[in-house]
Structures are given as C-alpha cells and as structure tokens.
Design an enzyme around this catalytic site. Structure first.
Site, short mmCIF file in Angstrom:
data_model
loop_
_atom_site.label_atom_id
_atom_site.label_comp_id
_atom_site.label_asym_id
_atom_site.label_seq_id
_atom_site.Cartn_x
_atom_site.Cartn_y
_atom_site.Cartn_z
N HIS A 179 18.98 -0.07 -0.85
CA HIS A 179 17.55 0.26 -0.72
C HIS A 179 16.75 -0.97 -0.26
O HIS A 179 15.94 -0.87 0.67
CB HIS A 179 17.02 0.77 -2.06
CG HIS A 179 15.56 1.10 -2.02
ND1 HIS A 179 15.08 2.28 -1.53
CD2 HIS A 179 14.47 0.37 -2.38
CE1 HIS A 179 13.77 2.28 -1.58
NE2 HIS A 179 13.37 1.12 -2.11
N CYS A 212 0.83 -1.21 0.00
CA CYS A 212 0.00 0.00 0.00
C CYS A 212 0.86 1.26 0.00
O CYS A 212 0.39 2.34 -0.35
CB CYS A 212 -0.96 0.00 1.17
SG CYS A 212 -0.18 -0.26 2.75
#
Lengths: 308, 339
Positions: B99, B51
């Site tokens: 990352h 989300c």
C-alpha cells in the site's frame, strides 16, 4: 576476421550504431526515459570504429577514401556523425542522437551490402594514388563533409515535420512528445544549413582553382551538378535568412534538397582522373552510368560550340 | 514478534463530506502523536495526513493492535472517530508495504501518477523521525517506498503526460517554443481558467505577462498579481504580433480575435510561431486561424481531450505497475522476515 580490413571495422561500427538506434528506440517507447548518455557512448564507439575502418581504407588507397560508392557513402555517414558529436556540444537536441544512429545505420548498410559499390580500384595494375593533387583531395573531402552536414540537416528537418504534424493533429502521446520544440529544431536547422553551405563553398572555391588550370578534364555534368547543389543550398539559406522560407516549407525544402544532393552523388566522382599507368582500369563502377570518360568535358563543349 | 499494520481512510473509502470531518489540522496531528506515544504496545508509528487520506502506520508488539487503535480513536477528540472507523481500512504485513509503495508512487492518488503525494509521504516520515517515533522497520519501509516511487516514475508510464488543462497548455507551449523564459503571454479576460493556465506557464519560467479585459481595472488588478502589465482592450490587437502565447478566456458571446487580426499578426512575426489557447465557451478565437502556417490554435475541447487521453494512458500502466510494486513489496517483506 581480418582486423586490417576496412570493411570489418565498418561493419562493427554499423552494428554499434544499430544497437544505439534499436536500444534507444525500445527504451524510449517503453517510457523508460531517453537514454541519452548511453546512446552517446554507443554512437561515439561506432564513430571510433568507423574512423578506424576509413583509416585502413585510406592506407590502402594512399588518399582520403573517396574512390568508390561505398567509400563516399561511408564518408558522408562519418561526417554526419562527426557533425552530430560536435553540435551536441553547442546545443542539445533531445533524440537527435537516436536519429543520427538510425540514419548512420541506413547509410552504412546501403554502402556495405551491395558488393558492386566497393570495387578495389587501388588493386588495379599501375595504380599509384587516387588524386592527382592534394587540392583535389581537399576539395572532395570538404564537399563530402558538407553532404554529411546536410544529412544531419535532413534529420533535423524530418524531426521538425514530425513534431509539427503531431502538434497540428493533437497527437500528444506520440514519440514527438520527446522531440525538441519546433523553434529549437528550426534554429538548429538554420545553423546546420549555414555550416553546410560554408563547407560546400570552401570545397567549390578549392575545386575551382583546379578546374581553372585543367578544365579540359572536368566533366560537365559533375560541374553542373556540384554548382547546382551549391546554388540550391545557397538559395535555401538566403530565403531562410530573409525569413521568406520558414517552418514546414523550410523543413520540406531541406529534405528535398538532401534527396537531390544524394541522387546527384552518382554524377560526382571523387577521383576525377586517377593517377595510374593503365588508364583502362580507372573507371569507377559507381559512376558507370555517367562515366567521367564518356561524358563531355568543358573543352569538348567549347570546341563543339566553335565548330557550329 | 512485531506486527506491521496500517489503519487508514482515503478517497477510495470515504466521500468528500466524510473526509472533511476526519481531516486533521497541525494541532490534531501533534495531539495524535502525543497520545500514540502513550500506547504501550506500539513500538513505532507514523501519520500520513493529506486532503485525501489519513493513515496511521504502526508496528505493534501485540496481536490486538486493531482493537487498541479502535479504542484509542474512540477517545481521540480531534476527529470524528465514528465517521473515520466507518470508512476505515486495515492492512497488515506485506499488504502495508504494498500500500505504501503504491501511495508514494501516486498509484493510489485521485489523479493517478501525481507527484505531490511523494512529498507528503516524505514530510510524514520527516515528522515521525523528528518525534523519534520510527524505528528499524518503519525506517526501512519508508526509505524503500521512496525508492519504489522513483522506480515507478522512471520505469513505467504512470507519470507520463499532463492531466490538467494548465499543464497540458504548458507542455504544448514547450513543444512549440522550448524554453519558455523568453515567451511573452497575453491573457484576454480575467477568468479563473485563464489565470490558472498563466500560473502553470509562470511555474515553467514564463516571465512576461500582459493582460487585457473589457474592464481595464480588472486587467490591472490581475496584472499586479502576476507582476505583469495591462493593455487596453481597444489596443491589444495592434500589439498581437508581439506575443508568443495568447490565452483567451472571456465570457463574450462573439468572436474576440478575428481571422484577419491573427493573419496580420502572423505576417508581422516573420515566421515565428504563435500559440493560441481558446479557453472560452463560446469560443473567442476564429477557428479558421488553425489553418494558418505556424499558428497553433487549441480550444478547451482539444486540451481536455489531451488531458483525458494522458489520464487513460496512465491508467493503462496502473495494473502492470501495481504488479511490479507488489513483487518489490514481497521481496522487501521477505527480506525483513529473514533478518
């Protein structure tokens, strides 16, 4: 380094307890997780070395080594660590091992650093053995063991007070967040108190057989203090059992009781009257301020009462 | 020569309204998987779709991977490509490794240190494995990212302390009662905040839930949801001593639990602690109860302050954790280069 010398082993044990305590504290503070298994290894190794040290001293004294201050404090520390290792099997209390190691270091240092505490009474001319009867030896050993249990009770009570205070003052990120819950700590304290009271009661029961036979040699302060400590813990246990004393007040009472018990140690000589040819060398420097030969015996007190 | 790249968009680069337009449903992910397999220069790929982020990890044989991805996205109909590209970021090489390590560890999450993201990364990897789109490089990258996440959780404080009201309440309850499976909970009121707190407590083993409300029907409905029982609002004070945890979250303007009610209950509990959670505004529980022995009263401000403090503590750890993960990423990248 003499590996047949008790103090060598006792110092090594202290070192291991210190490594366990300092290492465990550092890792817990860094948030690297609580190293419970590693701590158990170090505490167990320390306990093994301490047992070895007390064994060598026992070989010297031909008895359970309870003849001077150093020996008695070491025996309390040993009993306290043994109790921790046993209760660890019954119920797990997070961080108890860390504080056990911490108190073991304190007790060990307190016994080993002051040189006056460890007089070599067994080297005195004419010394044969520490206790006149195996029953007295059993009484002394069990009594000191119960003090070890009460030491662990004091640690658990201190942990309770820290956790309680952290919850009251909303200090969530303190070290108390790693502690067991207050309900677990109070339950553990109740069980430890019962175990300690049972051992102390057994010790007093065994000791009373000796006192009944030979009460003229029983120092009155020793009798009063021993029975006083027993009554104190019995009252604590009864009040807790009846739920009249609980939570913070119970924890505080357990701490105060242990401090009183430790202070009273000065009056409780483990050897009574040593068996030796030369009585002049038998005084225990630790109880020098309350020398068993200088304090009134029961017989003396009874006679005095009759005269008046 | 193989180039590791990442094209992504997350809560750091895109506001909620943009993320709503670029989120992919299950069909969208499936469509993207099929279309990416048609790109000839793309050797490996995986899609992380949550989300808060949509990220494409890939290994390309060409140096024009970015242009190819942009071109593909402009043709891809399952999302608003313009919105995505306007907020997108691009990484290559060791930057991608770092990352993903940070994402898996929860460092890049909106709620720093949360653990749900690791499960989502694992799901993304499993999906990529299932459709055979990962090869040597992405396999190693994802496996190493799982290890990095575990390391960060174990060796740093980024996951320490709870940051939601419900979880803070659970943590406090655990510090009072230990195992919560035998604890009895009473909820006063049927509001959402109280409900969420009970859900957290139930997730940690609380089984016995009783609900009371001025409208008995509402209490009964909520009781069914939690498989608990309902008690009439007029009667619950009489039973107060039987509950270990009391959560009050009504919208009443006056005090619901008076000092005297709590004092009587405390006396009847014979030394067993009580945990009172006042989530109402204005407060439902007389604050003097906090002075009673063995009564632990926390209100909404207390719980929020703890949650915020925990979050601050986590954030203090972020920089040092990032540095450590960067070093791990560099070692991993150098290792790949040398093989």
């Amino acid at each position: 380094m003499d590996f047949t010398e008790a103090r060598t082993w006792l110092w090594a044990a202290t070192l291991l307890y210190a490594v366990a305590f300092l290492g465990g504290s550092l890792l817990a503070r860094r948030g690297a997780g609580y190293p419970s298994f590693l701590l158990l290894i170090f505490v167990s190794l320390g306990f093994f070395l301490q047992t070895r040290g007390l064994y060598f001293r026992g070989m010297d004294t031909h008895a359970c080594p309870l003849g001077n201050g150093m020996e008695r404090i070491q025996f309390i520390a040993w009993s306290f660590v043994l109790t921790y290792l046993i209760i660890r099997l019954v119920f797990k209390l997070q961080l108890l091992g860390l504080f056990t190691a911490g108190l073991a270091v304190l007790l060990s240092l307190a016994s080993l650093l002051p040189s006056g505490l460890d007089n070599h009474y067994w080297k005195a001319p004419g010394y044969e053995k520490l206790f006149a009867s195996p029953w007295i030896e059993l009484h002394a050993a069990v009594a000191i063991f119960s003090y070890g249990v009460f030491a662990l009770l004091a640690v658990v009570s201190a942990m309770y007070l820290v956790q309680h205070s952290a919850l009251r003052h909303r200090k969530v990120s303190s070290i108390a967040s790693f502690f067991p819950s207050i309900s677990q700590l109070e339950a553990a304290a109740g069980k430890l108190l019962l175990v300690g009271v049972v051992f102390l009661s057994v010790s007093i029961a065994v000791g009373s057989i000796h006192w009944a036979k030979d009460y003229e040699n029983v120092a009155l302060p020793k009798l009063v203090v021993t029975v006083g400590v027993w009554i104190l813990y019995m009252v604590l246990w009864s009040l807790h059992r009846m739920r009249r004393l609980y939570a913070k007040k119970f924890a505080r009472a357990c701490l105060v009781a242990f401090l009183l018990a430790m202070v009273s140690m000065g009056t409780v000589s483990g050897k009574g009257k040593p068996v030796q040819a030369n009585q002049a060398t038998g005084a225990d420097p630790v109880v020098g301020f309350l020398n068993t030969q200088a304090i009134p015996s029961l017989r003396g007190l009874i006679n005095k009462t009759r005269e008046t | 020569m193989q180039n590791l790249f990442l094209l992504g968009c997350s809560h750091h680069t895109a506001p909620l309204e943009v993320r709503e337009r670029i989120s992919l449903n299950a069909e969208g992910v499936q469509a993207a998987t099929q279309e990416l397999s048609a790109l000839s220069s793309l050797r490996e790929w995986a899609i992380l779709n949550t989300c808060n982020r949509l990220e494409f990890y890939g290994v390309s044989e060409s140096n024009t991977a970015r242009a190819e991805m942009d071109e593909w996205l402009s043709r891809f109909s399952a999302l608003d490509a313009n919105a995505f590209l306007a907020s997108a970021f691009w990484q290559e090489g060791v930057g991608v490794v770092q990352h993903l390590f940070e994402v898996s560890s929860g460092l890049d999450s909106q709620m720093v240190g949360e653990t749900e993201i690791l499960g989502q990364v694992k799901d993304a990897y499993a999906d990529a494995v299932a459709c055979k789109s990962v090869g040597t490089m992405l396999n190693q990258l994802f496996q190493k990212s799982f290890q990095a996440a575990k390391w960060a959780r174990t060796h740093t404080g980024i996951g320490r302390g709870h940051v939601s009201i419900g979880n803070v309440a659970v943590e406090l309850a655990t510090r009072i009662f230990g195992n919560l499976s035998k604890s009895r909970i009473l909820i006063i009121g049927t509001g959402e905040v109280g409900e969420a707190t009970v859900q957290s407590l139930q997730s940690r083993g609380c089984r016995s839930v009783t609900i009371t409300s001025r409208t008995f029907g509402n209490a009964a409905d909520l009781a069914r949801k939690f498989q608990g029982s309902a008690v009439a609002f007029t009667d619950f004070r009489e039973q107060l001593d039987t509950f270990d945890i009391v959560i009050s979250a009504t919208d009443a303007n006056d005090i619901i639990l008076q000092f005297e009610d709590i004092e009587i209950a405390r006396a009847r509990r014979r030394g067993h602690p009580m945990f009172l959670i006042d989530l109402a505004m204005p407060r439902d529980i007389d604050q003097r109860a906090a002075l009673l022995e063995n009564v632990f009263l926390y209100n909404l401000d207390d719980l929020s302050a703890i949650a915020n403090e925990n979050l601050r503590q986590r954030q203090k750890e972020v920089e040092s954790c990032k540095e450590s993960l960067a070093a791990r990423a560099r070692r991993f990248w150098d290792g790949i280069g040398s093989t």
